[in-house]
Design a protein around this motif. Structure first.
Motif, PDB file in Angstrom:
ATOM      1  N   SER A 176      29.432  38.240  36.958  1.00 14.15           N
ATOM      2  CA  SER A 176      29.164  37.370  38.193  1.00 14.15           C
ATOM      3  C   SER A 176      30.463  36.223  37.832  1.00 14.15           C
ATOM      4  O   SER A 176      30.739  35.593  38.867  1.00 14.15           O
ATOM      5  N   VAL A 177      30.920  36.123  36.829  1.00 14.39           N
ATOM      6  CA  VAL A 177      32.238  35.068  36.711  1.00 14.39           C
ATOM      7  C   VAL A 177      33.464  35.492  37.308  1.00 14.39           C
ATOM      8  O   VAL A 177      33.998  34.665  38.029  1.00 14.39           O
ATOM      9  N   ILE A 221      37.921  36.212  41.936  1.00 17.32           N
ATOM     10  CA  ILE A 221      38.516  36.940  43.100  1.00 17.32           C
ATOM     11  C   ILE A 221      38.571  35.956  44.260  1.00 17.32           C
ATOM     12  O   ILE A 221      39.457  35.952  44.959  1.00 17.32           O
ATOM     13  N   ALA A 222      37.483  34.877  44.258  1.00 26.64           N
ATOM     14  CA  ALA A 222      37.869  34.039  45.466  1.00 26.64           C
ATOM     15  C   ALA A 222      39.327  33.253  45.071  1.00 26.64           C
ATOM     16  O   ALA A 222      39.938  32.838  46.183  1.00 26.64           O
ATOM     17  N   TYR A 242      41.564  41.526  44.208  1.00 34.05           N
ATOM     18  CA  TYR A 242      40.312  41.403  43.775  1.00 34.05           C
ATOM     19  C   TYR A 242      39.948  42.351  42.540  1.00 34.05           C
ATOM     20  O   TYR A 242      39.467  42.148  41.641  1.00 34.05           O
ATOM     21  N   LEU A 243      40.803  43.729  42.771  1.00 33.87           N
ATOM     22  CA  LEU A 243      40.517  44.650  41.687  1.00 33.87           C
ATOM     23  C   LEU A 243      41.073  44.112  40.213  1.00 33.87           C
ATOM     24  O   LEU A 243      40.643  44.027  39.042  1.00 33.87           O
ATOM     25  N   ALA A 275      45.457  27.143  39.375  1.00 31.99           N
ATOM     26  CA  ALA A 275      43.726  27.436  39.717  1.00 31.99           C
ATOM     27  C   ALA A 275      43.409  28.736  38.662  1.00 31.99           C
ATOM     28  O   ALA A 275      42.192  28.146  38.091  1.00 31.99           O
ATOM     29  N   ILE A 276      43.930  29.770  38.272  1.00 30.20           N
ATOM     30  CA  ILE A 276      43.218  30.620  37.345  1.00 30.20           C
ATOM     31  C   ILE A 276      43.322  30.027  36.148  1.00 30.20           C
ATOM     32  O   ILE A 276      42.185  30.348  35.383  1.00 30.20           O
TER      33      ILE A 276
END
Length: 369
Positions: A171-172, A177-178, A251-252, A199-200
């Motif tokens: 779920s993290v 992904i966002a 996203y992947l 951000a990452i």
């Protein structure tokens, strides 16, 4: 208060910085090296870059995770004011020194190699990472204060239950992904001085802190499910490399990045959480080596590339010279000259009475030595 020594986290930092050096050396042999202000070899090697395409999606995020874990250890014996003073000494001072005195040096080598007019200008270079970490600490001070006061005890309890199973850890990825969907980095590994990198890094930093806040729950989960994470990472990498030519859907790639990292956490926790004389030395040397490695790398490339050796031989030679050169500078210059030590994140003086005691030294001492 006696705190547990986590040798695996020390090893993670050492290994991640070693891989960072190798990654930077590999760039020298890519046709696009000059476009990002690296010296470029006339003998390029796409084969050398193939393993780097796996490494580059997690090499920087894992360092941000480990940095967040380091703040957790530092707060075990510090309040927020003490933490800010310590991080100013250990991160901001080396960052500012590098900004004005170190990064211009490897740019001098770059300019000289290409017969450009020599010019001085301060810039962050590879030390952008330190600037980000210091900002993250500033952002996190209110959160750290709330955690110390028990304000976030219920959310941390919820996270503890969430991280007790692999689906909870997956779920993290929603946050990561966002992040990539918002900033759309091209490529994913474009971390340096970008909003994506900021951000990452912020996400990884705070999740690293939160993972430590759950005690052994997170670590037991990644240890138990390490093969699952490794298998998923390998599958996603194969899809990215074979189908998309190393740059797959963002996203992947975000999921792949964390899958590599969680598997590495699990294997290290199981196999590397043990004392070692080599680790005791390397854990102190890793940070200064990170700070100085670019100037050593550029000098090595400047003198080796004109020999026009085959790419793999030149790569091996530059790697050896870079690691040996960093060791010599650390061991015989940085480590031994008191006035230089704080400029590279070390204490002013070495207390020769406090020799390494493998079963006594705690992580916060390692992160702040």
């Amino acid at each position: 208060m006696k705190t547990e020594r986590r040798y695996d986290i020390d090893w993670l930092r050492v290994i991640a910085i070693a891989l960072l050096l190798i990654y930077h050396i590999a760039i020298v042999f890519q046709p696009w090296a000059m476009f990002i202000a690296f010296l470029r070899s006339d003998e390029t090697s796409t084969a050398l870059w193939q393993p780097m395409t796996m490494l580059n999606v997690w090499r920087i995020p894992i360092l941000f995770y480990v940095s967040g874990m380091g703040v957790y250890f530092a707060l075990r014996k510090r309040n927020n004011i003490e933490l800010l003073k310590e991080r100013t000494r250990r991160i901001l001072v080396p960052f500012l020194f590098g900004f004005v005195a170190l990064t211009p040096l490897h740019m001098y080598v770059f300019q000289d190699f290409y017969n450009m007019p020599l010019g001085y200008y301060p810039h962050m270079g590879h030390l952008w990472f330190l600037g980000n970490i210091f900002i993250y600490v500033l952002i996190g001070l209110p959160i750290f204060y709330g955690i110390r006061k028990g304000v976030f005890s219920k959310p941390i309890s919820l996270l503890t239950r969430l991280f007790s199973n692999p689906l909870g850890l997956f779920s993290v990825n929603v946050f990561f992904i966002a992040e990539v969907l918002l900033f759309q980095p091209k490529p994913f590994a474009m971390y340096a001085q970008t909003w994506h990198g900021f951000a990452i890094g912020l996400l990884a930093f705070f999740f690293g802190f939160l993972f430590m806040s759950t005690g052994h729950i997170f670590w037991n989960t990644v240890k138990q499910w390490k093969w699952l994470f490794l298998g998923l990472a390998a599958i996603l990498y194969a899809v990215r490399y074979v189908i998309y030519g190393a740059e797959g859907p963002l996203y992947l790639t975000a999921v792949e990045s964390n899958s590599w990292i969680f598997s590495i956490f699990g294997f290290c926790y199981q196999y590397l959480n043990k004392p070692s004389k080599a680790l005791s030395y390397l854990s102190k040397a890793a940070y200064p080596v990170y700070i100085i490695h670019m100037i050593v790398l550029f000098l090595a490339a400047k003198f080796i590339l004109p020999l026009h050796l085959p790419a793999l031989i030149a790569f091996a030679l530059i790697t050896c010279v870079t690691f040996i050169g960093c060791y010599l500078l650390y061991e015989f210059v940085i480590k031994r000259i008191p006035i230089l030590r704080p400029l590279f994140g070390l204490n002013w003086k070495v207390d020769i009475k406090k020799k390494d005691k493998l079963n006594v030294v705690t992580n916060e001492e390692i992160y702040n030595s």
